[in-house]
Design a protein around this motif. Structure first.
Motif, PDB file in Angstrom:
ATOM      1  N   ALA A   1       0.835  -1.204   0.000  1.00 52.04           N
ATOM      2  CA  ALA A   1       0.000   0.000   0.000  1.00 52.04           C
ATOM      3  C   ALA A   1       0.870   1.256   0.000  1.00 52.04           C
ATOM      4  CB  ALA A   1      -0.946  -0.008   1.196  1.00 52.04           C
ATOM      5  N   LEU A   2       1.927   1.253   0.807  1.00 57.74           N
ATOM      6  CA  LEU A   2       2.837   2.400   0.854  1.00 57.74           C
ATOM      7  C   LEU A   2       3.522   2.606  -0.495  1.00 57.74           C
ATOM      8  CD1 LEU A   2       4.268   4.676   2.366  1.00 57.74           C
ATOM      9  CD2 LEU A   2       5.913   2.969   3.209  1.00 57.74           C
ATOM     10  N   ALA A   3       3.978   1.538  -1.114  1.00 62.97           N
ATOM     11  CA  ALA A   3       4.642   1.643  -2.418  1.00 62.97           C
ATOM     12  C   ALA A   3       3.680   2.192  -3.471  1.00 62.97           C
ATOM     13  CB  ALA A   3       5.180   0.279  -2.851  1.00 62.97           C
ATOM     14  N   ARG A   4       2.432   1.770  -3.425  1.00 62.07           N
ATOM     15  CA  ARG A   4       1.432   2.236  -4.384  1.00 62.07           C
ATOM     16  C   ARG A   4       1.076   3.710  -4.153  1.00 62.07           C
ATOM     17  NH1 ARG A   4      -1.508  -2.010  -7.052  1.00 62.07           N
ATOM     18  NH2 ARG A   4      -0.576  -4.023  -6.525  1.00 62.07           N
ATOM     19  N   ALA A   5       1.221   4.177  -2.916  1.00 59.66           N
ATOM     20  CA  ALA A   5       0.944   5.583  -2.611  1.00 59.66           C
ATOM     21  C   ALA A   5       1.960   6.494  -3.279  1.00 59.66           C
ATOM     22  CB  ALA A   5       0.911   5.806  -1.100  1.00 59.66           C
ATOM     23  N   GLY A   6       3.202   6.023  -3.409  1.00 61.94           N
ATOM     24  CA  GLY A   6       4.162   6.699  -4.258  1.00 61.94           C
ATOM     25  C   GLY A   6       5.044   7.800  -3.710  1.00 61.94           C
TER      26      GLY A   6
END
Length: 125
Positions: A25-30
């Protein structure tokens, strides 16, 4: 008094979430945050504490009043019923980033759909 921009990652997650769910989720938040935030009960879980330690980031626990006081971009009926806010991740990020904080984007959802992450920009002195 000098003010510095700060980015906070807010999280919402199910009991089935794993560290991989949170990381996805953190990686997808960018973006790279300076702190992680979650509702008080979730912020104290061993899962979230391990995740924060692995990221080398402090945890901000958000109480219910501060969580429900935030205006979120997302309007999830499930989140509203469970937590009184349209998005736990967005509300946690905004509350932790402080007065005048803005969302960088609506919440991101992990591939396994067990965690959400939203980023908010605020200022600290």
């Amino acid at each position: 008094m000098e003010r510095h921009a700060v980015i906070v990652a807010g999280f919402g997650f199910r009991s089935a979430a794993t560290e991989a769910s949170l990381a996805d989720a953190l990686a997808r938040a960018g973006a790279t945050p300076q702190a992680l935030a979650a509702p008080e009960d979730k912020a104290q879980t061993p899962l979230f504490r391990r995740f924060a330690a692995a990221q080398h980031l402090p945890v901000v626990a958000i109480d219910t009043a501060r969580l429900t006081a935030q205006t979120t971009a997302t309007r999830s009926p499930a989140s509203a019923a469970a937590r009184g806010t349209g998005s736990v991740a967005e509300a946690a990020a905004l509350a932790a980033a402080g007065p005048g904080a803005t969302l960088l984007a609506p919440r991101a959802i992990s591939q396994d759909r067990c965690a959400t992450c939203a980023l908010a920009r605020g200022t600290e002195t």
